[in-house]
Scaffold this active site. Structure first.
Site, PDB file in Angstrom:
ATOM      1  N   CYS A 112     -18.867 -50.452 -73.118  1.00 22.49           N
ATOM      2  CA  CYS A 112     -20.071 -49.682 -73.452  1.00 22.49           C
ATOM      3  C   CYS A 112     -21.021 -49.613 -72.263  1.00 22.49           C
ATOM      4  O   CYS A 112     -21.794 -50.547 -72.024  1.00 22.49           O
ATOM      5  CB  CYS A 112     -20.755 -50.294 -74.661  1.00 22.49           C
ATOM      6  N   CYS A 168     -24.668 -49.903 -73.133  1.00 14.26           N
ATOM      7  CA  CYS A 168     -25.146 -51.252 -73.441  1.00 14.26           C
ATOM      8  C   CYS A 168     -25.287 -52.081 -72.169  1.00 14.26           C
ATOM      9  O   CYS A 168     -26.243 -52.843 -72.029  1.00 14.26           O
ATOM     10  CB  CYS A 168     -24.159 -51.987 -74.357  1.00 14.26           C
ATOM     11  N   ASP A 169     -24.325 -51.974 -71.258  1.00 15.03           N
ATOM     12  CA  ASP A 169     -24.223 -52.950 -70.175  1.00 15.03           C
ATOM     13  C   ASP A 169     -24.436 -52.382 -68.772  1.00 15.03           C
ATOM     14  O   ASP A 169     -24.475 -53.145 -67.799  1.00 15.03           O
ATOM     15  CB  ASP A 169     -22.839 -53.626 -70.231  1.00 15.03           C
TER      16      ASP A 169
END
Ligand code: NAP
Length: 316
Positions: free
Chosen positions: A137, A140-141
């Site tokens: 992701c 997300c990261d």
């Protein structure tokens, strides 16, 4: 402990575009649906970036901004959202039984909208460094990889999209793909190719992801293998983003509903009906062909209308 014996008209498992659209339609039909939001409330769009192809948003909209709108529209008409994970179902008798741990819900109909989740490549080190340099992701990261060089594995739209997004943070992004040709749409390929921070490593698979544990657990490199001649080489890298597609979240229904060899729930043609009357499946858990937010919403609508007709025929 059985918390309630009320028999609900509609229990909706999942809260992505399919689940919330089913909730909107059944709520407007006065069926007071219950939506179980699950592990990832709002579904996969909550971990994407800009959604440019959802009709009605000509300037695009961020996935995490779109899903609360779905929720608001469904709850406005009386859908009740339970922020819980469904852990077990029993579809063998009526009313159908749905458990969130030890809490039991009974439903005359069940609409399954559990979606899909990211697939992993299965390379050595992938699990060990999950969350420590290996991710599925970018949204997300990505911010953890400022000025770093990362790999994005895959040749589909997701890989192109993740790679483009990562160039906001990373100094260099290499798309690693096992073939020469891409599955991604031309517009997404062209966008990646035109991005000066993106390069490509084709006909290549990742054999192993290497890293260190001390002083901070992190990825330091990969061993890649040519799919043409099998030769291998080690390359230094700071992170690996896996973007090779998704698998349906259908575990809960194994042994109760029919599914194909990949786990996608089977429905009758042009319908969301499963083999059990009163149980419907919509969205990415049954659609391995289109897998778009708009098609998920479309099948969510179909499931709601079919549930409504079923209840009507049953005299409710
Ligand atoms: P996908 O289209 O199925 O592509 C998966 C890619 O990963 C393929 O290139 C595949 O290689 C590769 N792959 C699969 N297993 C692998 C493995 N074990 N090791 C290495 N590579 C592997 O999946 P997706 O990119 O997630 O897209 C899914 C759907 O969502 C598509 O319909 C797509 O159009 C849509 N989507 C749309 C957008 C958008 O329009 N904005 C964004 C994201 C996704 P091969 O090609 O060799 O099989």
């Amino acid at each position: 402990m059985e918390s309630t014996q009320t028999v609900h008209n509609v229990l909706i498992v999942g809260s992505g575009p399919a689940g919330y659209t089913a909730a909107l339609y059944t709520a407007r039909a006065n069926l007071a649906p219950i939506v179980f939001a699950g592990l990832q409330p709002g579904g996969q769009l909550t971990i994407t970036t800009e959604v440019e192809n959802y009709p009605g948003f000509p300037d695009g909209i961020m996935g995490p901004d779109l899903m609360p709108l779905f929720e608001r529209q469904a709850t406005r008409f009386g859908a009740a959202v339970q922020w819980k994970l469904v852990t077990k179902v029993d579809l063998s008798a009526r009313p159908f039984k749905v458990w969130c741990d030890d809490e039991l819900y009974l439903g005359r109909t069940v609409i399954i909208a559990t979606g899909a989740e990211a697939k992993w490549i299965g390379a050595k080190g992938e699990q060990e460094f999950g969350g420590y340099g290996v991710s599925a992701c970018a949204t997300c990261d990505g911010a953890f990889y400022r000025e770093k060089h990362v790999f994005v594995v895959g040749g589909g739209d997701t890989a192109m999209e993740e790679a483009n997004f990562l160039t906001r943070f990373c100094s260099r992004v290499t798309i690693v793909h096992r073939r020469e040709g891409f599955r991604a749409s031309k517009i997404m390929q062209d966008r990646a190719a035109a991005n000066p921070k993106i390069d490509f490593l084709l006909n290549t698979e990742i054999d192993e992801i290497m890293g260190v544990v001390e002083p901070v657990k992190r990825v330091t490199g990969v061993r890649v293998r040519s799919t043409l001649d099998g030769s291998t080489q080690e390359m230094p890298i700071d992170g690996v983003f896996v973007a090779i597609g998704h698998k349906p979240n259908s575990e809960l229904f194994k042994g109760q509903l029919d599914m194909d060899e990949l786990g996608y729930l089977s429905t009758s043609s042009w319908s969301t009906k499963t083999k059990i009357p009163g149980v419907f499946a919509c969205g990415d858990v049954m659609d391995h062909v289109f897998r778009q937010a708009i098609t998920a919403a479309g099948t969510g609508c179909m499931a709601a209308i079919e549930a409504e007709r079923y209840l009507e025929n049953e005299g409710h």
